[in-house]
Motif scaffolding. Structure first.
Motif, short mmCIF file in Angstrom:
data_model
loop_
_atom_site.label_atom_id
_atom_site.label_comp_id
_atom_site.label_asym_id
_atom_site.label_seq_id
_atom_site.Cartn_x
_atom_site.Cartn_y
_atom_site.Cartn_z
N MET A 84 26.43 -49.20 156.98
CA MET A 84 26.21 -50.28 156.01
C MET A 84 24.95 -50.02 155.19
O MET A 84 24.96 -50.13 153.96
CB MET A 84 26.10 -51.62 156.75
N TRP A 101 24.07 -59.65 153.09
CA TRP A 101 24.52 -59.00 151.87
C TRP A 101 25.58 -59.83 151.16
O TRP A 101 25.61 -59.92 149.93
CB TRP A 101 25.06 -57.61 152.19
N LEU A 125 24.58 -49.25 151.13
CA LEU A 125 23.80 -50.11 150.24
C LEU A 125 22.75 -49.34 149.45
O LEU A 125 22.41 -49.70 148.33
CB LEU A 125 23.13 -51.24 151.03
N ALA A 149 30.24 -53.57 150.82
CA ALA A 149 29.03 -52.82 150.44
C ALA A 149 29.14 -52.22 149.05
O ALA A 149 28.14 -51.77 148.50
CB ALA A 149 28.75 -51.73 151.47
N ILE A 208 32.88 -52.43 155.42
CA ILE A 208 31.83 -51.70 154.69
C ILE A 208 32.38 -51.19 153.37
O ILE A 208 31.76 -51.34 152.31
CB ILE A 208 31.26 -50.53 155.52
#
Length: 320
Positions: A310, A83, A314, A42, A38
């Motif tokens: 996550m 992603w 984002l 991210a 992450i």
């Protein structure tokens, strides 16, 4: 397109080689270091994620996407996978899945991809679809849909609209009149309605629909609510909203995903992943305006674990 400032890490981004080394380390040993994944992925933009993928395969001889898929699972794994893909790859995959479902939900995914992307972005989706699945998106949509849904969806996914700001007001007046006539006749699937919605630029459509409201007294979507339970009419209304006011459209998708019976993780993931680098800030503002609660608060209350971490990263709440 507006990029979310919150997705940019406040300190310098480490060299791509360091990111790859740290991701590789996260996969080693007992269990996976999800927090490390992450903290890296991210917080990297599309270009940086593409570089990471390229460098990772060059360094370790393994596709990063395959490594992620073998280490991660469930909603968190899905969010990371979507992603990390390039946006056009992601949309091609989402469209492929949606087409094969041939459900109301699948139709809405196609609407989002066709209406909330620029013409160039949609063109790239079609290219990726062709390269990955050895079919055209138009061909698949035509094969897997029928009736009014096919009449609307095929030209939408085939569109290459003018993306500029230039507007023809005479045309806006005449096409507002056409739309009103056909809607008054309840000819909701008329080729003229579909032609206008699937070929005109977003600026031109906005001008047409503003004139529609000024001339005839109602927002067009109000006139299309004669039968709120009719699936085709609902899709038509969503097409208009997604073309002219995407942040309101996506706010509604997120709200229904969170506020419905149980969480619709599929829809929640799709919207946050696809809008994070586009207009997430505006979607969040709409959400707060509509619900009087910040989106981050509802995500915290409705999700858990690494998946929650996550999603929060984002939408920009890195330390939440």
């Amino acid at each position: 397109m507006e990029r979310m400032a919150t997705l940019t890490v406040p300190h310098p981004v480490p060299p791509v080689g360091d990111d790859c080394d740290n991701l590789h380390k996260a996969f080693q040993g007992w269990g996976t270091n999800e927090e490390a994944i992450i903290s890296i992925l991210a917080h990297r933009n599309t270009s940086q994620r593409n570089s990471i993928r390229q460098t990772y395969v060059e360094t370790y001889g393994e596709d990063l996407m395959k490594a992620l898929d073998s280490e991660l699972s469930s909603d968190f794994g899905r969010a990371v996978h979507l992603w990390t893909l390039h946006p056009a790859e992601r949309d091609a995959l989402l469209a492929y899945e949606a087409v094969r479902k041939n459900t109301a939900n699948g139709h809405y995914v196609l609407i989002e991809i066709a209406c909330a992307r620029s013409s160039q972005e949609l063109f790239q989706v079609r290219e990726n679809y062709h390269a990955r699945f050895h079919k055209s998106l138009e061909e698949d949509v035509a094969y897997h849909t029928a009736g009014d849904f096919r009449k609307l969806l095929v030209p939408l996914v085939s569109a290459y609209r003018y993306d500029g700001a230039e507007v023809n007001m005479t045309l806006a007046h005449s096409e507002a009149k056409i739309l009103h006539e056909k809607i008054s006749e309840k000819a909701y699937n008329h080729e003229e309605i579909i032609r206008i919605l699937t070929t005109r630029s977003k600026a031109q459509l906005n001008a047409t629909l503003t004139h529609y409201k000024n001339q005839f007294g109602n927002d067009i979507n109000k006139d299309l609510k004669t039968d709120p339970k009719e699936d085709y009419l609902a899709l038509l209304r969503s097409t208009i909203k997604c073309l002219t006011c995407p942040e309101k459209y996506f706010e509604k998708v997120v709200r229904f995903a969170i506020k419905g019976l149980g969480t619709d993780e599929e829809a929640l993931t799709r919207v946050i992943v696809s809008r994070a680098e586009v207009d997430m800030k505006r979607v969040m503002e709409e959400y707060y305006k509509r619900n009087s609660v910040p989106l981050e608060t509802d995500i915290k209350g409705d999700t858990s674990g690494d998946y929650k971490g996550m999603l929060l990263a984002l939408i920009g709440h890195h330390n939440a």
